[in-house]
Design a protein around this motif. Structure first.
Motif, short mmCIF file in Angstrom:
data_model
loop_
_atom_site.label_atom_id
_atom_site.label_comp_id
_atom_site.label_asym_id
_atom_site.label_seq_id
_atom_site.Cartn_x
_atom_site.Cartn_y
_atom_site.Cartn_z
N HIS A 1 -1.81 1.62 -7.24
CA HIS A 1 -2.23 0.72 -6.28
C HIS A 1 -1.93 0.84 -4.88
O HIS A 1 -2.68 0.75 -3.82
CB HIS A 1 -2.19 -0.86 -6.85
N THR A 2 -0.65 0.87 -4.83
CA THR A 2 0.01 0.59 -3.40
C THR A 2 -0.13 1.95 -2.73
O THR A 2 -0.48 2.11 -1.29
CB THR A 2 1.51 0.55 -3.31
N ALA A 3 -0.24 3.15 -3.42
CA ALA A 3 -0.53 4.49 -2.95
C ALA A 3 -2.10 4.54 -2.53
O ALA A 3 -2.39 4.85 -1.37
CB ALA A 3 -0.38 5.56 -3.87
N LYS A 4 -3.00 4.07 -3.17
CA LYS A 4 -4.22 3.88 -2.74
C LYS A 4 -4.64 2.98 -1.59
O LYS A 4 -5.43 3.30 -0.50
CB LYS A 4 -5.31 3.32 -3.98
N ASP A 5 -3.81 1.93 -1.55
CA ASP A 5 -3.85 1.08 -0.29
C ASP A 5 -3.57 1.49 0.89
O ASP A 5 -4.04 1.36 2.07
CB ASP A 5 -2.97 -0.33 -0.69
N PHE A 6 -2.41 2.36 0.73
CA PHE A 6 -1.94 3.20 1.94
C PHE A 6 -2.77 4.05 2.49
O PHE A 6 -3.30 4.24 3.75
CB PHE A 6 -0.62 3.94 1.53
#
Length: 461
Positions: A60-65
């Motif tokens: 999720h955080t990778a996608k958000d980045f």
């Protein structure tokens, strides 16, 4: 005196049919079908293991980045649409990372790291409204490829993108701008580099870095009978296509784009049985390294053959849950048949033979390699299982060492890296669990990247 032979039931009653049932064997390899089924199930268990909270939060955080970074790219020169729709295609943990040759856009070395991999399609231009035939300039290209002229776009669009075009002058004096895949790729690379250089002025833990409508040509394909007829609507299948920067083997790489039907493939996947998908994933894991050199066969060839098999074979046969071994052997046989005959038609544009560029020596070399798989499929399955186990073990080891940290949003202040928001992981897990096999798109507003909107098929969130 004549005596009639006993019927089957009478023979059984006389004790003539008391031999134990022989296990079902594969004629070519002698492998027990039951054992192959068990190996495929074991591979699937390791290959498609459920995400724990840590892995889900990382994804999720990778996608958000990434989405936040794309919002910043849009603000640089306003080239990308303000309200854009990104298609995120997932890979598998066993594939890991790869090193790329930026000139040829081909894999030349397997990476040493193992993690989740994704392909993100970033639309730059919209050719036409959905569900409408689109006419492309294919006069200079091989099948399944095209040039893209901007002459039908407005002056504002041409002015915005003309530095990413090649120019062709007509006899009548008019200037025609052709969208150049190499120049677009260079612009995107430079834009990402600028954004990351700004982000890295305030470095945060876990920050990554850069290492360097429906086409008219496919209209007749819709007129044929297909396995998905009556299961999903035609509108879902022809929901759009992409032009991606990859030229044909004889094409001009500065001008030529390849047609991609990734959005349609996501829809068709809904109609494929789980046992066939398991066989496909296992087969892909076997051949991805075995046939990697010289570069010739990709997972897309195998996926096309699987879709053709779905059209060719009865649906009730493909729906049998305990037939994964038969499907695996069939996919191997199909691929070998394609290699020997140097013929693998594209599923959406059948007149395009995807093996045409290969030499006779290359296809026969791969056919011989594949023959070794067909002679002992169980051993190759065991090897694939060991590879995916190793990938999972390495990921868990990195997590234990604390190397897999959360990736902050480029526009966030970082926060406390030791206090991840578990609600994000739970939200992602719920989204994936409740919508298996569905098309999930993400809409990003670059002015507020903290509030993405998700579309699952035709529903918005």
């Amino acid at each position: 005196m004549k005596m009639a032979a006993p019927t089957a039931s009478k023979a059984a009653s006389l004790g003539c049919n008391n031999k134990p049932a022989f296990p079902e064997l594969d004629f070519r390899s002698g492998a027990r079908v039951e054992e192959l089924n068990k190996l495929i199930q074991e591979f699937t268990k390791h290959d498609q293991r459920e995400y724990d909270d840590q892995r889900a939060l990382e994804i999720h955080t990778a996608k958000d980045f990434i989405f936040s970074m794309l919002g910043m790219v849009q603000k640089l020169d306003q080239k990308l649409p303000v309200a854009n729709e990104y298609l995120l295609l997932s890979g598998g943990v066993r594939e890991g990372v790869v090193d790329l040759d930026l000139d040829e856009l081909n894999v030349y070395a397997r990476g040493t790291d193992y993690d989740m991999d994704f392909t993100l399609l970033v639309p730059a231009l919209k050719l036409h409204d959905r569900n409408q035939p689109v006419t492309l300039d294919m006069r200079h290209s091989a099948l399944c490829h095209s040039w893209l002229s901007l002459r039908l776009f407005d002056e504002g669009t041409i002015s915005k993108w003309k530095d990413c075009c090649t120019i062709v002058d007509h006899i009548n004096g008019a200037t025609n701008y052709f969208f150049s895949p190499t120049k677009v790729a260079d612009w995107f690379y430079d834009s990402i580099s600028i954004v990351l250089s700004e982000i890295q002025k305030k470095p945060q833990r876990g920050m990554p870095k850069v290492e360097k409508g429906w086409p008219a040509v496919a209209q007749s394909w819709l007129m044929e009978n297909h396995f998905w007829d009556g299961k999903i609507t035609e509108e879902e299948v022809i929901s759009g296509f992409y032009l991606v920067p990859a030229c044909s083997y004889k094409g001009k790489k500065d001008n030529e784009w390849r047609l991609s039907f990734a959005r349609s493939e996501v829809q068709l996947k809904k109609c494929i049985s789980s046992s066939l998908m398991q066989a496909y994933q296992a087969c892909k894991a076997i051949i991805i390294k075995l046939l990697s050199r010289p570069k010739a066969i990709s997972p897309y060839h195998l996926r096309s053959m699987m879709l053709w098999a779905c059209d060719r074979l009865p649906a009730n046969y493909l729906a049998q849950e305990d037939y994964a071994a038969h499907f695996l052997l069939g996919l191997i046989d199909d691929l070998q048949h394609c290699l020997v005959n140097k013929m693998c038609p594209n599923y959406f544009i059948p007149q395009c033979n995807m093996l045409e560029p290969l030499s006779e020596e290359t296809v026969m070399l791969h056919a011989r390699k594949l023959s070794s798989v067909r002679s002992d499929p169980a051993e190759h399955l065991r090897t694939a299982i060991e590879h995916v186990k190793a990938a999972n073990r390495l990921t868990l080891e990195l997590q234990r060492r604390g190397s897999t940290t959360s990736i902050p949003s480029p526009q966030s202040d970082g926060g406390d890296p030791n206090q991840p928001d578990d609600r994000l992981a739970k939200k992602l897990q719920q989204l994936v669990t409740e919508n298996p096999g569905k098309s999930i798109s993400v809409f990003i507003n670059p002015d507020d990247v903290t509030r993405p909107h998700f579309r699952i098929d035709d529903k918005f969130f």
